[in-house]
Scaffold this active site. Structure first.
Site, PDB file in Angstrom:
ATOM      1  CG  HIS A   1      50.848  38.064  27.720  1.00 54.96           C
ATOM      2  ND1 HIS A   1      51.314  36.800  27.172  1.00 54.96           N
ATOM      3  CD2 HIS A   1      50.615  38.886  26.916  1.00 54.96           C
ATOM      4  CE1 HIS A   1      51.283  37.189  25.787  1.00 54.96           C
ATOM      5  NE2 HIS A   1      51.018  38.441  25.579  1.00 54.96           N
TER       6      HIS A   1
ATOM      7  CG  ASN B   1      52.071  31.722  31.166  1.00 55.71           C
ATOM      8  OD1 ASN B   1      51.013  32.346  31.156  1.00 55.71           O
ATOM      9  ND2 ASN B   1      52.601  31.124  30.059  1.00 55.71           N
TER      10      ASN B   1
ATOM     11  CG  ASP C   1      46.720  44.448  55.054  1.00 54.63           C
ATOM     12  OD1 ASP C   1      46.844  45.722  54.259  1.00 54.63           O
ATOM     13  OD2 ASP C   1      45.794  44.552  55.777  1.00 54.63           O
TER      14      ASP C   1
ATOM     15  CD  GLU D   1      49.016  47.677  50.750  1.00 53.40           C
ATOM     16  OE1 GLU D   1      49.066  47.721  52.106  1.00 53.40           O
ATOM     17  OE2 GLU D   1      48.440  48.544  50.043  1.00 53.40           O
TER      18      GLU D   1
ATOM     19  CD  GLN E   1      44.759  52.821  50.691  1.00 55.88           C
ATOM     20  OE1 GLN E   1      45.672  52.044  50.791  1.00 55.88           O
ATOM     21  NE2 GLN E   1      44.515  54.051  50.657  1.00 55.88           N
TER      22      GLN E   1
ATOM     23  CD  GLU F   1      44.946  48.243  50.954  1.00 52.98           C
ATOM     24  OE1 GLU F   1      45.639  48.332  51.887  1.00 52.98           O
ATOM     25  OE2 GLU F   1      45.078  48.951  50.045  1.00 52.98           O
TER      26      GLU F   1
HETATM   27 MN    MN Z   1      49.987  33.990  30.643  1.00 54.13          MN
HETATM   28 MN    MN Z   2      46.995  50.238  50.374  1.00 56.63          MN
END
Ligand code: MN
Ligand code: MN
Length: 216
Positions: free
Chosen positions: A65, A96, A187, A190, A206, A210
């Site tokens: 999930h 998981n 960062d 990203e 940001q 970040e």
């Molecule tokens: Mn899970």
């Molecule tokens: Mn950003």
């Protein structure tokens, strides 16, 4: 795709979400048990293959999930929505059930202590393609959590010292249980995903939140 319970970007070529985003507040938490009704998402565009629950059978990977079942326990319908296969990607079982699950539990503990969270999660990279269903297994799974003192879409409470937790975990077994050891900066997420995350925040905020990893 915008659902009452979460929003996501879906990849028809990978057959997984690119990312899933949701809010976690006290209002989403209640007494409902896991509905376990994994099923295709019939709201995908006509002609797009629907991943089915059995596409994962025997693959060696869990149906992982993104929005956790445990984050939508207020009503049967909201819990059931987390079992749509567009909210699922192939996740190594130790990941998981290990650090990924531990971080989910930690998030709910923050909410029970009064916090409100904005969460974005997804996979990155291509480890392999499952023979059944043609589903791409990501190399890494990542998550970004903005920890707020209040819920809602008014973001004016978020500032340069707002806590943000970002993790990037290898999608493999044998990853231990400690989510904290997988913390990175936004960062870094990203750079991994090529997304501009938290892009509705002013650039100076940001840049501040970040660039650092969570240390609490
Ligand atoms: Mn899970
Ligand atoms: Mn950003």
């Amino acid at each position: 795709m915008i659902k009452p319970q979460y929003a996501l970007s879906y990849s028809n070529s990978k057959r997984t979400p690119n990312w899933v985003s949701w809010e976690l507040t006290q209002n989403w938490l209640g007494p409902i048990d896991r509905s376990n009704d994994f099923r295709p998402d019939d709201t995908l565009p006509a002609g797009w293959p629907r991943v089915t629950s059995t596409d994962y059978t025997g693959s060696g990977y869990d149906r992982g999930h993104m929005t956790p079942s445990g984050d939508r326990t207020n009503t049967r319908a909201d819990n059931s929505a987390t079992f749509l296969m567009t909210n699922i990607l192939p996740q190594a079982s130790d990941n998981n059930k290990g650090p990924w699950a531990e971080l989910e539990i930690y998030c709910r503990s923050l909410v029970k202590s009064g916090k409100s969270l904005y969460i974005i999660a997804g996979g990155a990279g291509k480890k392999q393609i499952l023979p059944r269903g043609g589903i791409t297994v990501p190399t890494k799974v990542w998550k970004v959590i903005v920890v707020r003192d209040r819920p809602g879409i008014d973001l004016s409470d978020i500032n340069a010292s707002t806590r943000v937790i970002a993790v990037s975990m290898p999608n493999i077994n044998g990853v231990g249980n400690n989510w904290r050891s997988y913390r990175v900066s936004v960062d870094q997420i990203e750079a991994l995903t090529k997304y501009d995350l938290l892009s509705n925040l002013p650039i100076p905020i940001q840049q501040a939140i970040e660039s650092k990893s969570d240390r609490l």
